[in-house]
Design a protein around this motif. Sequence first.
Motif, PDB file in Angstrom:
ATOM      1  N   LEU D 153     -12.140  -6.689   0.998  1.00  0.00           N
ATOM      2  CA  LEU D 153     -12.670  -7.306   2.283  1.00  0.00           C
ATOM      3  C   LEU D 153     -13.299  -6.452   3.211  1.00  0.00           C
ATOM      4  CD1 LEU D 153      -9.200  -8.918   3.261  1.00  0.00           C
ATOM      5  CD2 LEU D 153     -11.389 -10.229   3.129  1.00  0.00           C
ATOM      6  N   ASP D 154     -13.133  -5.105   2.923  1.00  0.00           N
ATOM      7  CA  ASP D 154     -13.803  -4.053   3.667  1.00  0.00           C
ATOM      8  C   ASP D 154     -15.135  -3.915   3.224  1.00  0.00           C
ATOM      9  OD1 ASP D 154     -13.905  -2.222   5.637  1.00  0.00           O
ATOM     10  OD2 ASP D 154     -13.838  -0.589   4.103  1.00  0.00           O
ATOM     11  N   GLN D 155     -15.173  -4.163   1.895  1.00  0.00           N
ATOM     12  CA  GLN D 155     -16.618  -4.001   1.005  1.00  0.00           C
ATOM     13  C   GLN D 155     -17.330  -5.256   1.468  1.00  0.00           C
ATOM     14  OE1 GLN D 155     -16.395  -0.559  -0.146  1.00  0.00           O
ATOM     15  NE2 GLN D 155     -17.704  -1.637  -1.847  1.00  0.00           N
ATOM     16  N   GLU D 156     -16.860  -6.205   1.714  1.00  0.00           N
ATOM     17  CA  GLU D 156     -18.010  -7.490   1.787  1.00  0.00           C
ATOM     18  C   GLU D 156     -17.957  -7.922   3.382  1.00  0.00           C
ATOM     19  OE1 GLU D 156     -18.516  -8.942  -1.154  1.00  0.00           O
ATOM     20  OE2 GLU D 156     -19.541 -10.669  -0.337  1.00  0.00           O
ATOM     21  N   TYR D 157     -16.873  -7.759   4.069  1.00  0.00           N
ATOM     22  CA  TYR D 157     -16.872  -8.027   5.403  1.00  0.00           C
ATOM     23  C   TYR D 157     -16.631  -6.850   6.494  1.00  0.00           C
ATOM     24  CZ  TYR D 157     -16.681 -12.520   3.351  1.00  0.00           C
ATOM     25  OH  TYR D 157     -16.985 -13.709   2.209  1.00  0.00           O
ATOM     26  N   GLY D 158     -16.231  -5.620   6.076  1.00  0.00           N
ATOM     27  CA  GLY D 158     -15.889  -4.865   6.975  1.00  0.00           C
ATOM     28  C   GLY D 158     -14.541  -5.063   7.423  1.00  0.00           C
ATOM     29  N   VAL D 159     -13.569  -3.992   7.611  1.00  0.00           N
ATOM     30  CA  VAL D 159     -12.257  -4.344   8.206  1.00  0.00           C
ATOM     31  C   VAL D 159     -12.359  -3.639   9.792  1.00  0.00           C
ATOM     32  CG1 VAL D 159      -9.842  -3.689   7.922  1.00  0.00           C
ATOM     33  CG2 VAL D 159     -11.044  -4.962   6.079  1.00  0.00           C
ATOM     34  N   LYS D 160     -11.862  -4.508  10.578  1.00  0.00           N
ATOM     35  CA  LYS D 160     -11.991  -3.645  11.926  1.00  0.00           C
ATOM     36  C   LYS D 160     -10.568  -3.371  12.211  1.00  0.00           C
ATOM     37  CE  LYS D 160     -14.129  -6.038  15.028  1.00  0.00           C
ATOM     38  NZ  LYS D 160     -14.319  -7.193  16.148  1.00  0.00           N
ATOM     39  N   LYS D 161      -9.697  -3.979  11.657  1.00  0.00           N
ATOM     40  CA  LYS D 161      -8.313  -3.682  12.232  1.00  0.00           C
ATOM     41  C   LYS D 161      -7.223  -4.469  11.348  1.00  0.00           C
ATOM     42  CE  LYS D 161      -4.975  -2.578  15.763  1.00  0.00           C
ATOM     43  NZ  LYS D 161      -4.700  -1.630  16.690  1.00  0.00           N
ATOM     44  N   VAL D 162      -6.180  -3.886  10.884  1.00  0.00           N
ATOM     45  CA  VAL D 162      -5.016  -4.307   9.979  1.00  0.00           C
ATOM     46  C   VAL D 162      -3.732  -4.138  10.630  1.00  0.00           C
ATOM     47  CG1 VAL D 162      -4.074  -4.397   7.856  1.00  0.00           C
ATOM     48  CG2 VAL D 162      -6.564  -3.774   7.760  1.00  0.00           C
ATOM     49  N   ARG D 163      -3.198  -5.164  10.582  1.00  0.00           N
ATOM     50  CA  ARG D 163      -1.611  -5.243  11.279  1.00  0.00           C
ATOM     51  C   ARG D 163      -0.888  -5.796  10.232  1.00  0.00           C
ATOM     52  NH1 ARG D 163      -4.706  -7.425  15.185  1.00  0.00           N
ATOM     53  NH2 ARG D 163      -5.400  -6.244  17.011  1.00  0.00           N
ATOM     54  N   VAL D 164       0.023  -5.233   9.609  1.00  0.00           N
ATOM     55  CA  VAL D 164       0.891  -5.918   8.748  1.00  0.00           C
ATOM     56  C   VAL D 164       2.373  -5.629   8.919  1.00  0.00           C
ATOM     57  CG1 VAL D 164       0.718  -3.715   7.366  1.00  0.00           C
ATOM     58  CG2 VAL D 164       1.220  -5.753   6.074  1.00  0.00           C
ATOM     59  N   THR D 165       3.157  -6.507   8.372  1.00  0.00           N
ATOM     60  CA  THR D 165       4.660  -6.567   8.708  1.00  0.00           C
ATOM     61  C   THR D 165       4.943  -6.414   7.194  1.00  0.00           C
ATOM     62  OG1 THR D 165       4.859  -7.610  10.640  1.00  0.00           O
ATOM     63  CG2 THR D 165       6.833  -7.619   9.331  1.00  0.00           C
ATOM     64  N   LEU D 166       5.648  -5.368   6.792  1.00  0.00           N
ATOM     65  CA  LEU D 166       6.094  -5.052   5.251  1.00  0.00           C
ATOM     66  C   LEU D 166       7.637  -5.384   5.196  1.00  0.00           C
ATOM     67  CD1 LEU D 166       4.540  -1.642   5.022  1.00  0.00           C
ATOM     68  CD2 LEU D 166       3.650  -3.602   3.648  1.00  0.00           C
ATOM     69  N   MET D 167       7.793  -6.631   4.703  1.00  0.00           N
ATOM     70  CA  MET D 167       9.408  -6.715   4.298  1.00  0.00           C
ATOM     71  C   MET D 167       9.652  -6.498   3.025  1.00  0.00           C
ATOM     72  SD  MET D 167       8.815 -10.648   6.236  1.00  0.00           S
ATOM     73  CE  MET D 167       7.132 -10.868   5.839  1.00  0.00           C
ATOM     74  N   ARG D 168      10.493  -5.357   2.867  1.00  0.00           N
ATOM     75  CA  ARG D 168      11.012  -4.760   1.652  1.00  0.00           C
ATOM     76  C   ARG D 168      12.186  -5.173   1.100  1.00  0.00           C
ATOM     77  NH1 ARG D 168      11.270   0.767   4.417  1.00  0.00           N
ATOM     78  NH2 ARG D 168      11.425   1.461   2.125  1.00  0.00           N
ATOM     79  N   ARG D 169      12.069  -5.216  -0.171  1.00  0.00           N
ATOM     80  CA  ARG D 169      13.472  -5.454  -1.079  1.00  0.00           C
ATOM     81  C   ARG D 169      14.144  -4.101  -0.908  1.00  0.00           C
ATOM     82  NH1 ARG D 169      12.746  -1.234  -2.593  1.00  0.00           N
ATOM     83  NH2 ARG D 169      12.139  -0.295  -4.565  1.00  0.00           N
ATOM     84  N   SER D 170      15.511  -4.086  -0.580  1.00  0.00           N
ATOM     85  CA  SER D 170      16.019  -2.783  -0.342  1.00  0.00           C
ATOM     86  C   SER D 170      16.412  -2.287  -1.647  1.00  0.00           C
ATOM     87  CB  SER D 170      17.613  -3.148   0.504  1.00  0.00           C
ATOM     88  OG  SER D 170      17.222  -3.470   1.750  1.00  0.00           O
ATOM     89  N   ALA D 171      16.581  -3.015  -2.790  1.00  0.00           N
ATOM     90  CA  ALA D 171      16.903  -2.231  -3.721  1.00  0.00           C
ATOM     91  C   ALA D 171      16.234  -2.881  -5.034  1.00  0.00           C
ATOM     92  CB  ALA D 171      18.493  -2.128  -4.146  1.00  0.00           C
ATOM     93  N   ASP D 172      16.046  -2.275  -6.164  1.00  0.00           N
ATOM     94  CA  ASP D 172      15.644  -2.650  -7.424  1.00  0.00           C
ATOM     95  C   ASP D 172      16.783  -3.419  -8.067  1.00  0.00           C
ATOM     96  OD1 ASP D 172      13.086  -1.933  -7.193  1.00  0.00           O
ATOM     97  OD2 ASP D 172      13.341   0.029  -8.082  1.00  0.00           O
ATOM     98  N   PRO D 173      16.281  -4.643  -8.822  1.00  0.00           N
ATOM     99  CA  PRO D 173      17.516  -5.347  -9.428  1.00  0.00           C
ATOM    100  C   PRO D 173      18.518  -4.549  -9.992  1.00  0.00           C
ATOM    101  CG  PRO D 173      15.237  -6.273  -9.924  1.00  0.00           C
ATOM    102  CD  PRO D 173      14.988  -4.781  -9.325  1.00  0.00           C
ATOM    103  N   ASN D 174      18.276  -3.610 -10.710  1.00  0.00           N
ATOM    104  CA  ASN D 174      19.368  -2.910 -11.480  1.00  0.00           C
ATOM    105  C   ASN D 174      20.002  -1.826 -10.699  1.00  0.00           C
ATOM    106  OD1 ASN D 174      17.362  -0.846 -11.417  1.00  0.00           O
ATOM    107  ND2 ASN D 174      17.921  -0.239 -13.585  1.00  0.00           N
ATOM    108  N   ASP D 175      19.900  -1.692  -9.371  1.00  0.00           N
ATOM    109  CA  ASP D 175      20.367  -0.584  -8.510  1.00  0.00           C
ATOM    110  C   ASP D 175      21.575  -1.369  -7.663  1.00  0.00           C
ATOM    111  OD1 ASP D 175      21.150   0.822  -6.479  1.00  0.00           O
ATOM    112  OD2 ASP D 175      19.167   0.991  -5.493  1.00  0.00           O
ATOM    113  N   ILE D 176      22.877  -1.239  -8.319  1.00  0.00           N
ATOM    114  CA  ILE D 176      23.912  -1.856  -7.673  1.00  0.00           C
ATOM    115  C   ILE D 176      24.778  -1.234  -6.485  1.00  0.00           C
ATOM    116  CG2 ILE D 176      24.462  -3.129  -9.465  1.00  0.00           C
ATOM    117  CD1 ILE D 176      26.773  -1.158 -10.232  1.00  0.00           C
TER     118      ILE D 176
END
Lengths: 335, 335, 335, 335
Positions: D153-176
């Motif tokens: 996107l930056d190459q093609e249109y130029g990125v002025k500002k990014v706002r992101v909400t990261l919703m993270r998995r808390s554990a990998d599947p084998n981490d109990i």
Amino acid sequence: MSKVKVAINGYGTIGKRVADAVTMQDDMEIIGIAKTRPNYEAFVAHDKGYNVYTLADRVDDMKKAGIPAAGSVEDMAAEADIVVDCTPGGVGEKNKALYEKAGVKAIWQGGEDHELAGCSFNAEANYAEALGRDFVRVVSCNTTGLCRVIYPLDQEYGVKKVRVTLMRRSADPNDIKTGPINAIIPNPIKLPSHHGPDVKSIMPHINITSTAVKLSTTLMHVHTLNMELEKDCTSEDVKDLFAKQSRIRFIEQGISSTAEIMELAKDIGRPRGDMWENSVWKDSVTMYEGELYFFQGIHQESIVIPENVDAIRAMMELEKDGAKSIAKTNKAMGL
Amino acid sequence: MSKVKVAINGYGTIGKRVADAVTMQDDMEIIGIAKTRPNYEAFVAHDKGYNVYTLADRVDDMKKAGIPAAGSVEDMAAEADIVVDCTPGGVGEKNKALYEKAGVKAIWQGGEDHELAGCSFNAEANYAEALGRDFVRVVSCNTTGLCRVIYPLDQEYGVKKVRVTLMRRSADPNDIKTGPINAIIPNPIKLPSHHGPDVKSIMPHINITSTAVKLSTTLMHVHTLNMELEKDCTSEDVKDLFAKQSRIRFIEQGISSTAEIMELAKDIGRPRGDMWENSVWKDSVTMYEGELYFFQGIHQESIVIPENVDAIRAMMELEKDGAKSIAKTNKAMGL
Amino acid sequence: MSKVKVAINGYGTIGKRVADAVTMQDDMEIIGIAKTRPNYEAFVAHDKGYNVYTLADRVDDMKKAGIPAAGSVEDMAAEADIVVDCTPGGVGEKNKALYEKAGVKAIWQGGEDHELAGCSFNAEANYAEALGRDFVRVVSCNTTGLCRVIYPLDQEYGVKKVRVTLMRRSADPNDIKTGPINAIIPNPIKLPSHHGPDVKSIMPHINITSTAVKLSTTLMHVHTLNMELEKDCTSEDVKDLFAKQSRIRFIEQGISSTAEIMELAKDIGRPRGDMWENSVWKDSVTMYEGELYFFQGIHQESIVIPENVDAIRAMMELEKDGAKSIAKTNKAMGL
Amino acid sequence: MSKVKVAINGYGTIGKRVADAVTMQDDMEIIGIAKTRPNYEAFVAHDKGYNVYTLADRVDDMKKAGIPAAGSVEDMAAEADIVVDCTPGGVGEKNKALYEKAGVKAIWQGGEDHELAGCSFNAEANYAEALGRDFVRVVSCNTTGLCRVIYPLDQEYGVKKVRVTLMRRSADPNDIKTGPINAIIPNPIKLPSHHGPDVKSIMPHINITSTAVKLSTTLMHVHTLNMELEKDCTSEDVKDLFAKQSRIRFIEQGISSTAEIMELAKDIGRPRGDMWENSVWKDSVTMYEGELYFFQGIHQESIVIPENVDAIRAMMELEKDGAKSIAKTNKAMGL
Ligand SMILES: NC(=O)c1ccc[n+]([C@@H]2O[C@H](COP(=O)([O-])OP(=O)(O)OC[C@H]3O[C@@H](n4cnc5c(N)ncnc54)[C@H](O)[C@@H]3O)[C@@H](O)[C@H]2O)c1
Ligand SMILES: NC(=O)c1ccc[n+]([C@@H]2O[C@H](COP(=O)([O-])OP(=O)(O)OC[C@H]3O[C@@H](n4cnc5c(N)ncnc54)[C@H](O)[C@@H]3O)[C@@H](O)[C@H]2O)c1
Ligand SMILES: NC(=O)c1ccc[n+]([C@@H]2O[C@H](COP(=O)([O-])OP(=O)(O)OC[C@H]3O[C@@H](n4cnc5c(N)ncnc54)[C@H](O)[C@@H]3O)[C@@H](O)[C@H]2O)c1
Ligand SMILES: NC(=O)c1ccc[n+]([C@@H]2O[C@H](COP(=O)([O-])OP(=O)(O)OC[C@H]3O[C@@H](n4cnc5c(N)ncnc54)[C@H](O)[C@@H]3O)[C@@H](O)[C@H]2O)c1
């Protein structure tokens, strides 16, 4: 020799796995699969090269969605020697007339009643019963898992009584609608549950009671088993017996949960991360005050898959000897 | 008559509930609680008017954080007639010397071993044993739940054998660190588990085996019970017997899960939504092939609370008769 | 002065809380609640002394189940000055004719469209609009939570643009049917979602976009807010402003999750463990590159409860001044 | 030409995947993997034919457990041209001296700081920077996912500002062990989070702010992105641009959750059910009021795997042109 023509009616959790397992065999092939909706699973089936059929009144919808539907379920049945019905529990029953009209053999899954097919099937326990039959029901994941441990114990030591607690996953991994998110659901509340007794549809003489709960997990069922045996034996004897069963796998090497069993299945390269065998925790096998105890995990999505292949082979009389069919299926699947 | 002075060492899940339950009684009072960190629970304790003590070397930290710490745990013990130790399992043991030095009586919880106190306690089953004792251990939530159903059945019909599967919540609701998020964990894997046998610390003659799993839920434990009784009886007899127990509640009216039991506890106005009674699903109580089966839910956070109050009363000899203490505790708490 | 007669149609998550909150006020009272099925909630309502009404054709069923039904929903409406409709989203709409026929005022909840009532309500933002009206809709939990922070910021500094990500609990705690068990569900997938813009039903000039997901949790929603303000201000200014709002609570003292907020609500003695206020993490309130950021938790089950009380007061013209109604409601509820 | 000799230090979630991906290439090979404990993963590695190394003082333990350990980590480093360090975050740092001493090149993962390697890597964005370098850090799963959409996107249109909400998995599947079981955890609470800005370690001029939460799920992260671009463009333009990226996959055909993306990965036969591409919901790509919005899923376990292969190729100067390396890696992996 030409391959047996197999059709899959209902291409969901079970249906897509049966399709892939049949494709791995050298004596049978998939001539089509039926899917009701043009979702991603239908697109993948098409991309894999399966002929995609659908309900008669949805052929156009399927085409419109971009999948060149090969025809109706009736068309598919007409092409097949045998249909494996993997529609949702209770739906399969309604297809019986269709299969009878098409003069095609059919296999149903554990969501249907024993009476529908008249013959319930587990490869190890009663392969011979299915030889040449038109209709067979492969029992549910829980019943399959129970038969695989009860049958050899009964043969070797005689099973006096089985008490089992079935801790069930509430939803399959791709089912995002079903809960619970945070609860334990005793189900059924009235005891004993119907689950254990379904074993009697295959081994009528087994005395078994069960209790069942539904849990907030998607990966596997876990069974806690308590058994009284007729003849004396030690936990080592039971382990030796289980070690000989091709569809029982010992869980050890620090694996303490169903999540790690699923990781193991991925690590050893199983397609879809499937674990086709009963997963018996080796250290849990115990003889205590004359009673046998152990834990086993059951991968509900895949445990009945080899059994479906064997059922096809028995019904089509491709192989008279159950043990040989089991060995052939296992080898082809890499089990 | 002056009230018995009770101190709470460890103001977490159990400690804060014991504090509130003691405050509801007319023959005992809280003279202080001890907390290691100045988190929100410490602020609430202070706002409620409890004197907040802490580890000797943290008194200043506590003050700096805005909580006027009343002193050290040692200071607190010096003020009390009895300390209820609700520190995490295994930590309580280290406090014994402190209590002995202060010459104060002490109660530990189920996370400590029987040997630490030399007397394990369940109000219904062995109140008398705790009379006047210096040290008592109130058994764990699971053991308390088992004693409450096994004891009356044993008194009335004789208990020959108990087989129980303990399906345990893996974490308390406010514990965000502990998993599993999506798995079943047989624990311990070696069978039988130690959980059931802990009942023998109170009723040594009971023959009990148990298996246990940890689940992805925070609300309640669920027990599946199978019992062989000495004398013949019907499921109605058992229901009648349970109906008479003040700390057993029947679950009915369409409640099918632990989540709805927790909702019920809120609906009936219980503080913190606590369910102090064993929650026995009425429809599950079944006599089948001569064996008793039923499901019960155990609210791990609160079930031992009334027992702690009774233990104080026994140890301080405020009441000689267990039944009277139980009735008094229940009434004060609104149970 | 006689109290305003309030009826609750639909005694579920919201309905039972509105009933209890109304009961706490001195200028209104509950004359009946309507429930469709005789489950445990109906029994508790009866035990609490509420008159239990039901659908006209279920009055006998209710009686047969052991609850002396007071009559039909129509009978209930006839007795009331105002009905608070807390039936499931979409059902409330069908009751409008009934309320009109009975000549009774009605409040709907956020599951219904703005158009149904013609007036959407938030106590702080537009109390005056509801004065004397026959029909009002109290906006949803998410919209209420947004209004409570946007309104004062808009009054004080002018709100230029709001971007919010709504992370929603997928099911209420007692709902065991709804998943997902282990997944994140962007919902709706088409952006922006309708959630944010519902704020415009109360403050039409606010420029707001939202994205929403459904999560495997039952406790609270969490909002991530990004806002551009008209006037310059610091994060301290915003904190000061929020500190003055009676229905915003700062979350601090080591509370790092929704689970601990729920624990706090229990610790401070809230009925049912309810948290009526927006839970704004104090440390998250940040002004960064000229934009405001913060996290807030929204207890979906209870946040709209005080708003319903205020809406009754406005519609019945018990109080002309919104601020006074809010203060009165808060005081009666202990907020 | 002889193959580049690659060693894997830390054979866990990332390590085992890098090992398998390297094995699929024709210009590099695995000469050994190092594992600290003889658990099931170590047994599988051995069964797959990898030489298993371990910490110097555990060689005997490994042998005793039944795995013929090939030697110490130092021995392994001595055999290799390059070590891919996949030890847990923070541990990798301690291995730098070892690698320097052995005169071996090394790659670290996103759990380490940028400064450790001095060069952070994303194949699409800065392949050339890693050419011939001794030390490189492949950025985290979240940062990799962000770079893959921001860079084009930056190459093609130029990125002025990014706002992101990261919703993270808390554990990998084998981490109990890791929770939460039922909660949302804003983390970090202080805003903005460090996650987004890590993009600057690769593209320093990008203006990006992020907020992050941890969720009760194990499958994937989900990002909600809001972007202001320099040049005008439509949502169709963005879709066309994304369609050209080999490591971005559009999610459509009724897939509404992370669970179904994981199902799709299994359905299309991906090893371990891995989804190496960013999963962008096609219908979510929206230009609204001049700002770009979309959702993407990030399969944390596998997204960095192709990047590790490319990083090896760049550092070993097997290929000067990033685009060619990407194409080669993709083809060998079947991506
Ligand atoms: N999922 C399991 O864990 C499991 C295990 C063992 C046995 N079974 C049994 O296998 C059967 C299939 O279960 P599943 O889990 O694979 O179900 P599923 O829901 O995953 O798949 C069912 C498929 O049937 C299709 N379908 C629905 N109605 C149809 C109709 N009228 N005609 C044709 N196709 C139709 C659906 O589109 C779907 O693709 C059931 O009897 C079930 O009890 C399931
Ligand atoms: N939570 C349950 O479900 C449950 C049920 C029954 C019995 N128990 C038992 O009750 C006991 C307490 O468990 P809990 O769940 O309330 O634990 P918890 O972790 O909720 O609370 C323990 C409290 O002790 C404090 N603490 C830690 N170290 C301390 C020390 N050295 N001195 C003083 N205080 C200290 C902690 O800050 C915390 O406030 C354990 O023995 C446990 O096994 C717990
Ligand atoms: N639960 C929340 O988090 C929440 C938050 C804010 C607003 N709301 C809104 O509040 C309203 C109620 O939601 P809820 O969560 O309390 O629902 P609920 O399902 O918990 O309760 C609804 C009640 O209405 C009863 N009911 C169903 N059909 C009925 C009918 N035809 N007539 C009378 N009663 C009937 C049900 O038996 C149940 O008791 C909805 O509009 C919802 O969108 C819900
Ligand atoms: N898991 C993810 O989602 C993910 C995604 C992207 C990047 N990363 C990063 O990749 C790295 C590895 O993470 P992971 O999730 O694969 O970890 P992991 O815990 O799954 O695996 C780490 C492995 O290293 C081994 N190990 C531990 N200490 C060691 C030591 N001193 N020497 C050698 N081996 C040791 C462990 O036994 C384990 O096999 C971290 O930097 C992490 O931040 C992880």
